[in-house]
Design a protein around this motif. Structure first.
Motif, PDB file in Angstrom:
ATOM      1  N   LEU A  97      42.483  52.775  40.391  1.00 50.93           N
ATOM      2  CA  LEU A  97      43.729  52.505  41.114  1.00 50.93           C
ATOM      3  C   LEU A  97      43.999  53.435  42.293  1.00 50.93           C
ATOM      4  N   PRO A  98      43.630  54.726  42.213  1.00 47.60           N
ATOM      5  CA  PRO A  98      43.947  55.615  43.339  1.00 47.60           C
ATOM      6  C   PRO A  98      43.436  55.112  44.683  1.00 47.60           C
ATOM      7  N   LYS A  99      42.336  54.393  44.687  1.00 49.57           N
ATOM      8  CA  LYS A  99      41.799  53.890  45.953  1.00 49.57           C
ATOM      9  C   LYS A  99      42.833  53.027  46.685  1.00 49.57           C
ATOM     10  N   PHE A 100      43.592  52.224  45.944  1.00 50.92           N
ATOM     11  CA  PHE A 100      44.632  51.408  46.577  1.00 50.92           C
ATOM     12  C   PHE A 100      45.748  52.283  47.115  1.00 50.92           C
ATOM     13  N   PHE A 101      46.261  53.176  46.275  1.00 48.27           N
ATOM     14  CA  PHE A 101      47.388  54.018  46.685  1.00 48.27           C
ATOM     15  C   PHE A 101      47.033  54.925  47.855  1.00 48.27           C
ATOM     16  N   GLU A 102      45.830  55.491  47.823  1.00 51.10           N
ATOM     17  CA  GLU A 102      45.419  56.425  48.872  1.00 51.10           C
ATOM     18  C   GLU A 102      45.303  55.759  50.234  1.00 51.10           C
ATOM     19  N   HIS A 103      45.056  54.468  50.243  1.00 53.13           N
ATOM     20  CA  HIS A 103      44.887  53.752  51.515  1.00 53.13           C
ATOM     21  C   HIS A 103      46.064  52.828  51.822  1.00 53.13           C
ATOM     22  N   ASP A 104      47.193  53.084  51.161  1.00 54.57           N
ATOM     23  CA  ASP A 104      48.426  52.332  51.401  1.00 54.57           C
ATOM     24  C   ASP A 104      48.202  50.823  51.233  1.00 54.57           C
ATOM     25  N   LEU A 105      47.494  50.472  50.164  1.00 57.40           N
ATOM     26  CA  LEU A 105      47.305  49.074  49.804  1.00 57.40           C
ATOM     27  C   LEU A 105      48.123  48.775  48.556  1.00 57.40           C
ATOM     28  N   THR A 106      48.796  47.635  48.539  1.00 58.25           N
ATOM     29  CA  THR A 106      49.527  47.227  47.352  1.00 58.25           C
ATOM     30  C   THR A 106      48.700  46.215  46.580  1.00 58.25           C
ATOM     31  N   PRO A 107      48.233  46.564  45.369  1.00 60.58           N
ATOM     32  CA  PRO A 107      47.483  45.595  44.569  1.00 60.58           C
ATOM     33  C   PRO A 107      48.421  44.733  43.742  1.00 60.58           C
ATOM     34  N   VAL A 108      48.093  43.461  43.637  1.00 63.49           N
ATOM     35  CA  VAL A 108      48.768  42.542  42.719  1.00 63.49           C
ATOM     36  C   VAL A 108      47.677  42.015  41.802  1.00 63.49           C
ATOM     37  N   PHE A 109      47.716  42.382  40.536  1.00 62.33           N
ATOM     38  CA  PHE A 109      46.628  42.038  39.632  1.00 62.33           C
ATOM     39  C   PHE A 109      46.852  40.656  39.016  1.00 62.33           C
ATOM     40  N   VAL A 110      45.856  39.801  39.193  1.00 66.39           N
ATOM     41  CA  VAL A 110      45.931  38.412  38.716  1.00 66.39           C
ATOM     42  C   VAL A 110      44.982  38.250  37.535  1.00 66.39           C
ATOM     43  N   PHE A 111      45.537  37.935  36.377  1.00 61.24           N
ATOM     44  CA  PHE A 111      44.750  37.806  35.163  1.00 61.24           C
ATOM     45  C   PHE A 111      44.377  36.353  34.888  1.00 61.24           C
ATOM     46  N   ASP A 112      43.147  36.159  34.405  1.00 58.94           N
ATOM     47  CA  ASP A 112      42.671  34.825  34.055  1.00 58.94           C
ATOM     48  C   ASP A 112      43.534  34.208  32.964  1.00 58.94           C
ATOM     49  N   GLY A 113      43.596  32.874  33.009  1.00 60.84           N
ATOM     50  CA  GLY A 113      44.215  32.125  31.927  1.00 60.84           C
ATOM     51  C   GLY A 113      43.145  31.471  31.082  1.00 60.84           C
ATOM     52  N   ALA A 114      43.350  30.216  30.738  1.00 55.04           N
ATOM     53  CA  ALA A 114      42.402  29.487  29.898  1.00 55.04           C
ATOM     54  C   ALA A 114      41.099  29.245  30.650  1.00 55.04           C
ATOM     55  N   VAL A 115      39.988  29.262  29.916  1.00 50.30           N
ATOM     56  CA  VAL A 115      38.692  28.971  30.509  1.00 50.30           C
ATOM     57  C   VAL A 115      38.620  27.483  30.844  1.00 50.30           C
ATOM     58  N   THR A 116      38.220  27.184  32.072  1.00 50.17           N
ATOM     59  CA  THR A 116      38.077  25.793  32.494  1.00 50.17           C
ATOM     60  C   THR A 116      37.000  25.104  31.663  1.00 50.17           C
ATOM     61  N   GLU A 117      37.317  23.908  31.183  1.00 49.38           N
ATOM     62  CA  GLU A 117      36.380  23.166  30.327  1.00 49.38           C
ATOM     63  C   GLU A 117      35.006  23.036  30.971  1.00 49.38           C
ATOM     64  N   LEU A 118      34.965  22.811  32.273  1.00 47.60           N
ATOM     65  CA  LEU A 118      33.691  22.613  32.954  1.00 47.60           C
ATOM     66  C   LEU A 118      32.840  23.881  32.969  1.00 47.60           C
ATOM     67  N   LYS A 119      33.443  25.012  32.606  1.00 43.49           N
ATOM     68  CA  LYS A 119      32.721  26.278  32.629  1.00 43.49           C
ATOM     69  C   LYS A 119      32.132  26.620  31.259  1.00 43.49           C
ATOM     70  N   ASP A 120      32.260  25.723  30.305  1.00 43.27           N
ATOM     71  CA  ASP A 120      31.801  26.005  28.945  1.00 43.27           C
ATOM     72  C   ASP A 120      30.336  26.411  28.895  1.00 43.27           C
ATOM     73  N   ASP A 121      29.489  25.722  29.641  1.00 44.28           N
ATOM     74  CA  ASP A 121      28.056  26.033  29.617  1.00 44.28           C
ATOM     75  C   ASP A 121      27.791  27.432  30.150  1.00 44.28           C
ATOM     76  N   GLU A 122      28.502  27.802  31.208  1.00 51.17           N
ATOM     77  CA  GLU A 122      28.330  29.131  31.790  1.00 51.17           C
ATOM     78  C   GLU A 122      28.784  30.212  30.804  1.00 51.17           C
ATOM     79  N   VAL A 123      29.917  29.964  30.149  1.00 57.21           N
ATOM     80  CA  VAL A 123      30.431  30.920  29.167  1.00 57.21           C
ATOM     81  C   VAL A 123      29.458  31.071  28.010  1.00 57.21           C
ATOM     82  N   GLN A 124      28.904  29.951  27.540  1.00 55.17           N
ATOM     83  CA  GLN A 124      27.938  29.998  26.443  1.00 55.17           C
ATOM     84  C   GLN A 124      26.681  30.764  26.852  1.00 55.17           C
ATOM     85  N   SER A 125      26.230  30.552  28.087  1.00 53.81           N
ATOM     86  CA  SER A 125      25.053  31.249  28.582  1.00 53.81           C
ATOM     87  C   SER A 125      25.284  32.760  28.609  1.00 53.81           C
ATOM     88  N   ARG A 126      26.462  33.173  29.060  1.00 52.47           N
ATOM     89  CA  ARG A 126      26.781  34.598  29.111  1.00 52.47           C
ATOM     90  C   ARG A 126      26.872  35.177  27.702  1.00 52.47           C
TER      91      ARG A 126
END
Length: 326
Positions: free
Chosen positions: A67-96
């Motif tokens: 976080l200090p990197k944002f504050f030190e350079h006068d950047l305001t971060p807005v953290f966006v968290f994932d919601g539900a996994v998209t159904e079409l991504k099931d294969d990718e999630v399974q692979s991971r």
């Protein structure tokens, strides 16, 4: 993590933090957090971030160091968290998941053999964002007065749309999919040393004489997190095919190609599931003492491991004029 082939098409240049001063960045939280989590686990002794009951919270070390990197350079971060996994991504999630299980087997062998180097490497590769990691990260961000937004699905999609609507100045993610979700300007390498990279959608489209929709078509031909690409079709070939035929459907008809759920994948990028982001205050007022206590007292993180991170946050608040934060 997005189609890395897009890098060969994307207009990307290094940008100095001085040029970004005062900006608001919608950060793909899972993407950002995972990078600090894996780095912390790889290079830090696990007793530093493991509680007396065996709970691992390496994320708290990563957040305080990142976080200090944002504050030190006068950047305001807005953290966006994932919601539900998209159904079409099931294969990718399974692979991971399968890849992580392979690493876990290798990790067990490395521990049995006493190979400390391999153990450190493999521990970082087997990390996942547990409920505890996500919840404690959110609590720490709230104590530091950093805005948090919950996406209904893909975090980078929410960040991209916020940038497109002018609610923030930039999306922040390592994921090249931000281009496909229509982010006008995206900052990459926010977790790396040195200056970040700026990825410009309009410049990318102009460079290849494509529309946004056509860029999405090229990506679908090459392959995305939601579909396998057409064998033998890379970025250059994809651009040529779209130039020649006009759009994805015309390419399919002329070349005899087929991508399952192509219409849904295309729509997912062009009109993703997002929420109307609430208004947020960019004048942050962090409670650093409460944050420090949360990390070191409540979650038993080694105080020395996060001391410099909190010091940097305090110093940056004074430098940017928020010297009444205490």
């Amino acid at each position: 993590m997005g189609n890395a082939d897009l890098r060969s098409l994307a207009a990307i240049e290094e940008v100095s933090f001085a040029e970004l001063s005062g900006a608001v960045v919608a950060v793909d939280a899972h993407n950002w957090l995972y990078r600090y989590l894996t780095t912390t686990v790889k290079w830090t002794s696990d007793d530093v971030y493991t509680t007396s009951d065996g709970t691992e919270v390496a994320n708290l070390v990563g957040v305080v160091q990142g976080l200090p990197k944002f504050f030190e350079h006068d950047l305001t971060p807005v953290f966006v968290f994932d919601g539900a996994v998209t159904e079409l991504k099931d294969d990718e999630v399974q692979s991971r998941r399968e890849q992580r299980e392979k690493y876990e087997d290798q990790l067990e062998d490395a521990r049995a053999e006493g190979d400390a180097v391999a153990v450190a490497r493999l521990e970082s590769r087997t990390q996942r964002l547990t409920d505890t990691i996500v919840e404690t990260t959110r609590e720490l961000l709230e104590l530091l007065d950093v805005p948090v937004i919950d996406a209904p699905a893909e975090g980078e999609a929410q960040a991209a749309v916020m940038a497109r609507k002018g609610q923030v100045d930039y999306a922040g993610t390592e994921d090249y999919d931000a281009l496909l979700f229509g982010s006008p300007l995206t900052l990459r390498q926010l977790t790396s040393k040195g200056n970040p990279e700026l990825m410009d959608l309009d410049e990318t489209l102009a460079r290849h004489d494509l529309t946004w929709e056509q860029l999405v078509d090229v990506a679908i031909l090459c392959g995305t997190d939601f579909n396998e690409g057409i064998s033998g079709v890379g970025p250059k070939t994809g651009v040529s095919l779209v130039h020649e035929h006009g759009d994805l459907w015309a390419v399919f008809e002329a070349e005899g190609y087929h991508v399952e759920n192509a219409d849904r994948i295309r729509q997912l990028f062009l009109d993703p599931a997002v929420v109307d982001a609430p208004e947020f205050d960019t004048d942050l007022n962090p409670d650093v003492d409460a944050a420090r206590a949360f990390v070191t007292d409540e979650w038993e993180v080694d105080e020395e491991e996060v001391a410099r991170g909190f010091e940097r946050i305090e110093e940056s608040l004074v430098q940017t004029g928020l010297d009444d934060w205490a």
